[in-house]
Enzyme design. Structure first.
Site, PDB file in Angstrom:
ATOM      1  N   LYS A   1       0.809  -1.138  -0.119  1.00 23.11           N
ATOM      2  CA  LYS A   1       0.067  -0.149   0.118  1.00 23.11           C
ATOM      3  C   LYS A   1       1.009   1.096   0.097  1.00 23.11           C
ATOM      4  O   LYS A   1       1.798   1.376   0.736  1.00 23.11           O
ATOM      5  CB  LYS A   1      -0.819   0.114   1.271  1.00 23.11           C
ATOM      6  CG  LYS A   1      -1.998  -0.786   1.133  1.00 23.11           C
ATOM      7  CD  LYS A   1      -2.802  -0.936   2.245  1.00 23.11           C
ATOM      8  CE  LYS A   1      -3.837   0.207   2.320  1.00 23.11           C
ATOM      9  NZ  LYS A   1      -5.025   0.176   3.308  1.00 23.11           N
TER      10      LYS A   1
HETATM   11  O1  G3P Z   1      -8.209   0.504   4.798  1.00 19.90           O
HETATM   12  C1  G3P Z   1      -8.404   1.703   5.494  1.00 19.90           C
HETATM   13  C2  G3P Z   1      -9.480   2.324   5.459  1.00 19.90           C
HETATM   14  O2  G3P Z   1     -10.616   1.296   5.505  1.00 19.90           O
HETATM   15  C3  G3P Z   1      -9.926   3.223   6.635  1.00 19.90           C
HETATM   16  O3  G3P Z   1     -11.123   3.438   6.967  1.00 19.90           O
HETATM   17  O4  G3P Z   1     -12.857   3.674   9.124  1.00 19.90           O
HETATM   18  O5  G3P Z   1     -10.632   4.433   9.249  1.00 19.90           O
HETATM   19  O6  G3P Z   1     -12.068   5.526   7.667  1.00 19.90           O
HETATM   20  P1  G3P Z   1     -11.670   4.329   8.254  1.00 19.90           P
END
Ligand code: G3P
Length: 221
Positions: A83
């Site tokens: 990533k």
């Molecule tokens: O993989 C990272 C992404 O899914 C982040 O999610 O919930 O931290 O916005 P969030």
């Protein structure tokens, strides 16, 4: 539609992997920071458990550092996808890694223009963060709609991995848009299982069967 787990929690990963519903895993530094123990051991274990792509993120933001970290992350296993953040040096790293045959996922995508650039640089996946856009007062799913259309128009091979999913309706909407992958935190994946009518129906079947069994104590199958 492929389902990835957005987690570094080994117990959750094992649970859903054993059900055969997981096509891969995404992690990030924040998710790894929530788990106990050495993150390197955790990453090693995830790669061992999951056969599909396991996304591990670089920490550096300089081109050379990202390349070096990508090479180190790739040593965890053949199924590692690196990533890389959506920054200019990141796309330069993506191009170089693609030339080396290393799969990348460009993360922190918040616009369709960013997704186009990531695909052009050779990213294997792009990750639009739809929940964070919703939090910001924008319609996160609208960029998934745009990206799927644009990628289809130009036959881009980059897969669309919808991230930052906050509820099961996001999953359905992403599927309707034709996104390739959704990555879900364990609590959202768990919500996809449940429906009160399933529980009610099962309780009904079991209690009716118990009545039959009471009349036929030797009944087995
Ligand atoms: O993989 C990272 C992404 O899914 C982040 O999610 O919930 O931290 O916005 P969030």
């Amino acid at each position: 539609m492929k389902i990835f787990l957005d987690s570094a929690n080994l117990e959750s990963i094992k649970t859903y992997n054993d059900m055969g519903i997981l096509d891969g895993v995404t992690t990030n530094p924040s998710l790894l920071s929530k788990e106990k123990g050495d993150p390197r051991k955790v990453m090693n274990e995830i790669v061992r458990i999951v056969k599909g792509p396991v996304n591990l993120e670089v920490i550096g933001t300089d081109y050379e550092v990202m390349i070096e970290e990508a090479h180190r992350l790739k040593k965890y296993g053949e199924n590692v996808v690196v990533k890389i953040p959506m920054i200019p040096a990141g796309l330069r790293a993506v191009k170089r890694l693609a030339q080396e045959g290393i799969s990348t996922n460009v993360t922190l995508i918040f616009s369709s223009n960013q997704a186009i650039l990531a695909a052009k640089s050779g990213a294997s996946y792009v990750s639009p963060f739809i929940g964070r856009l919703d939090d910001n007062g924008q319609d996160g799913m609208s960029i998934v709609r745009e990206i799927t259309q644009i990628f289809a128009n130009y036959k881009f091979e980059t897969e669309i991995l919808v991230a930052s999913i906050r509820h099961p309706i996001h999953v359905i909407e992403a599927g309707k848009c034709g996104a390739d992958i959704v990555t879900l935190p364990p609590e959202i994946l768990q919500k996809m299982f449940t429906h009160p009518l399933t529980d009610k129906g099962l309780n009904g079947f079991l209690s009716d069967w118990n009545k039959v069994k009471d009349l036929n104590p030797d009944l087995l199958f």
